[in-house]
Design a protein around this motif. Structure first.
Motif, short mmCIF file in Angstrom:
data_model
loop_
_atom_site.label_atom_id
_atom_site.label_comp_id
_atom_site.label_asym_id
_atom_site.label_seq_id
_atom_site.Cartn_x
_atom_site.Cartn_y
_atom_site.Cartn_z
N VAL A 50 53.04 -16.61 14.05
CA VAL A 50 51.83 -17.20 14.63
C VAL A 50 52.04 -17.39 16.12
O VAL A 50 53.15 -17.69 16.57
N ILE A 51 50.98 -17.17 16.89
CA ILE A 51 51.04 -17.29 18.35
C ILE A 51 50.09 -18.40 18.79
O ILE A 51 48.92 -18.42 18.38
N VAL A 52 50.59 -19.32 19.60
CA VAL A 52 49.79 -20.44 20.11
C VAL A 52 49.63 -20.26 21.62
O VAL A 52 50.60 -19.99 22.33
N LEU A 53 48.41 -20.43 22.10
CA LEU A 53 48.13 -20.39 23.54
C LEU A 53 47.64 -21.76 23.97
O LEU A 53 46.71 -22.32 23.36
N THR A 54 48.24 -22.31 25.02
CA THR A 54 47.84 -23.63 25.50
C THR A 54 48.06 -23.71 27.01
O THR A 54 48.44 -22.74 27.65
N GLY A 55 47.80 -24.89 27.57
CA GLY A 55 47.98 -25.11 29.00
C GLY A 55 48.85 -26.33 29.24
O GLY A 55 48.81 -27.29 28.48
#
Length: 258
Positions: A50-55
């Motif tokens: 799973v890939i998570v994108l955040t800031g």
């Protein structure tokens, strides 16, 4: 790879963070290309489920970095759009489920990046904003396909033509995002979701993602091409030049239609 994009591995979950908190994670072409590289590499890694994108900091992303002109890097141009399109395609094509952990404002291309993920988890104090027409531009990053696919033509037109902040709770009610949690619970909620997806059947998840995208994102490629063509023209206008100066000077732009 630069420190503007960071990676953290937790078991089978890979978290990629935009890491320009002092600029509210505003992006440049270089940042977007680094982001695309990382997503493509993760998609090819059999150990990543799973890939998570955040800031980092208090924003997901404030969109394209309009102040880069003042730093001598040149204003956002078609290279930024091309790089953004790379990220959108990488998120769509990754075999793994992708999660946007929206910890704050998701504005402009930042909004597009979040919505290109398969599942959007948002902090209750976050918001979504297609700010493009406010600076003489049109939505890009696939937003002209991603947004109406999720919420319909009427609301998509409103988001794009009358740019206003869409609070996370309203975005949820509209069907724009998956889930809203209290700000202090976002990390735990993302962790619970990544744990569930990481132990799921990867072939079934990948096939399901491909099938749903094939049914719902049929217009995405055309939208990316159309956005690139038209945005390229708009970027050459006096209205956009005025908007960038006005942004830096913190005043409303004076558009002339030229």
């Amino acid at each position: 790879m630069t420190s503007d994009v960071t990676v953290q591995r937790d078991g089978a979950a890979l978290t990629i963070s935009l890491n320009r908190p002092e600029r509210l994670n505003a992006v440049t072409a270089a940042v977007l290309n680094d982001l695309a590289d990382l997503i493509e590499e993760a998609a090819a890694d059999a150990e990543v489920r799973v890939i998570v994108l955040t800031g980092a900091g208090r924003a997901f992303s404030a969109g394209a970095d309009l102040k880069s002109r003042q730093a001598g890097e040149g204003p956002p141009g078609t290279d930024t759009i091309v790089a953004g399109n790379r990220v959108i395609r990488a998120l769509r094509d990754a075999r793994q489920p992708t999660i946007a952990a929206v910890n704050g404002p998701a504005v402009g291309i930042g909004c597009s990046l979040a919505l290109a993920c398969d599942l959007v988890l948002s902090s209750a104090d976050a918001y979504f904003l297609l700010s493009f027409t406010s600076i003489g531009l049109m939505p890009d990053g696939g937003a002209t396909a991603l947004v109406p696919t999720s919420i319909g033509r009427a609301r998509a037109m409103a988001m794009a033509l009358v740019p206003e902040r869409i609070p996370a709770a309203e975005a949820l009610a509209w069907g724009l995002i998956y889930k809203v949690v209290d700000a202090g619970e976002l990390d735990a909620s993302v962790k619970a979701l990544t744990d569930r997806l990481s132990t799921g059947a990867p072939l079934a998840l990948a096939a399901t993602k491909r099938a749903i995208n094939a049914s719902t994102l049929t217009a995405l490629e055309e939208a990316l091409g159309r956005e690139l063509e038209n945005q390229g023209r708009l970027l050459q206008t006096s209205d956009v030049a005025e908007a960038v100066v006005a942004f830096v000077e913190k005043r409303p732009p004076k558009f002339t239609g030229s």
